[in-house]
Design a protein around this motif. Sequence first.
Motif, PDB file in Angstrom:
ATOM      1  N   GLY A  36      90.649  -3.819  22.801  1.00 34.75           N
ATOM      2  CA  GLY A  36      91.574  -3.246  21.844  1.00 34.75           C
ATOM      3  C   GLY A  36      91.293  -3.723  20.441  1.00 34.75           C
ATOM      4  O   GLY A  36      90.495  -4.640  20.217  1.00 34.75           O
ATOM      5  N   ARG A  37      91.989  -3.116  19.474  1.00 37.61           N
ATOM      6  CA  ARG A  37      91.688  -3.341  18.058  1.00 37.61           C
ATOM      7  C   ARG A  37      92.481  -4.490  17.445  1.00 37.61           C
ATOM      8  O   ARG A  37      92.022  -5.133  16.508  1.00 37.61           O
ATOM      9  N   ASP A  38      93.680  -4.750  17.929  1.00 41.49           N
ATOM     10  CA  ASP A  38      94.581  -5.723  17.311  1.00 41.49           C
ATOM     11  C   ASP A  38      94.471  -7.069  18.032  1.00 41.49           C
ATOM     12  O   ASP A  38      94.931  -7.208  19.173  1.00 41.49           O
ATOM     13  N   PHE A  57      87.595  -4.505  19.850  1.00 37.56           N
ATOM     14  CA  PHE A  57      86.715  -3.415  19.448  1.00 37.56           C
ATOM     15  C   PHE A  57      87.520  -2.384  18.678  1.00 37.56           C
ATOM     16  O   PHE A  57      88.720  -2.247  18.847  1.00 37.56           O
ATOM     17  N   ASP A  58      86.836  -1.670  17.796  1.00 43.19           N
ATOM     18  CA  ASP A  58      87.447  -0.607  17.017  1.00 43.19           C
ATOM     19  C   ASP A  58      86.758   0.693  17.380  1.00 43.19           C
ATOM     20  O   ASP A  58      85.522   0.772  17.346  1.00 43.19           O
ATOM     21  N   GLY A  64      79.888  -0.356  19.062  1.00 42.29           N
ATOM     22  CA  GLY A  64      80.746  -1.283  19.792  1.00 42.29           C
ATOM     23  C   GLY A  64      81.424  -0.614  20.968  1.00 42.29           C
ATOM     24  O   GLY A  64      81.562  -1.211  22.041  1.00 42.29           O
ATOM     25  N   ALA A  65      81.851   0.632  20.767  1.00 39.17           N
ATOM     26  CA  ALA A  65      82.475   1.374  21.868  1.00 39.17           C
ATOM     27  C   ALA A  65      81.497   1.551  23.021  1.00 39.17           C
ATOM     28  O   ALA A  65      81.845   1.355  24.190  1.00 39.17           O
ATOM     29  N   GLU A  66      80.259   1.889  22.693  1.00 41.83           N
ATOM     30  CA  GLU A  66      79.250   2.120  23.728  1.00 41.83           C
ATOM     31  C   GLU A  66      79.005   0.870  24.563  1.00 41.83           C
ATOM     32  O   GLU A  66      78.785   0.948  25.772  1.00 41.83           O
TER      33      GLU A  66
END
Length: 231
Positions: A36-38, A57-58, A64-66
């Motif tokens: 997650g982003r936060d 991850f953003d 980064g998602a991959e």
Amino acid sequence: MEIRGARVLVAGATGDIGSALAERLAGVGAVTALAGRDPARLAGVRERCGPGPSRIFDAWDLDGAEGTAAWAARELGGLDAVVVCVGVAAFGPVGEIGEAVAEHVMAVNALAPMAILRSASAHVSPGGLLAAVTGTVARSAPAGMADYAAAKAALATWLTATRRELRRAGVGVLEVCLPHVESGFAGRAVTGTAPPLPPGITVAEAVDVIVEGMRMDARVVDSARSKRGTT
């Protein structure tokens, strides 16, 4: 699929739906990897879910998602399911949505989920599941939401094609087509103000829909029904 004991990556685990889903899955015996982003919210969700890996991850960062699915597979010793709950809304007439906003909306709502699930297809075991949240906007295409609806429709189409490709590998692909959810999501749009929306379902009801679809090995689920089988 059998959720108890399953190794599940929840991407978007710091959002309202993703965090509630992660806690529900952990509560019924899944072993969760959380992305997650936060950072602060991720730490809280991780604490409530029990032992397991977590990663910042953003969705705007496609590289980064991959890499998120490969990370989860390494940390958990394999993957049985991946559920992607990332998203961002945008509202306004097409002539007022700038190209930078349009690119951001497409990346977060479509390209990032595709990147995560594309990578996950090499790691999820036969009998496992790839899933992502789309939305009824993908079908209804309401005025004032053109880019948001287009991104969700692109993801829905990608899931359909991927489902057909992975059938022989024994990996299911689930589209979670949610209506408006009373989560505050619309109020956090990257641009514009949401038009008047009908009463939505609760976050808990949205999680019910996702968990039901996972358990039933469904193709598509929404808040009213589930559809089983293959296309």
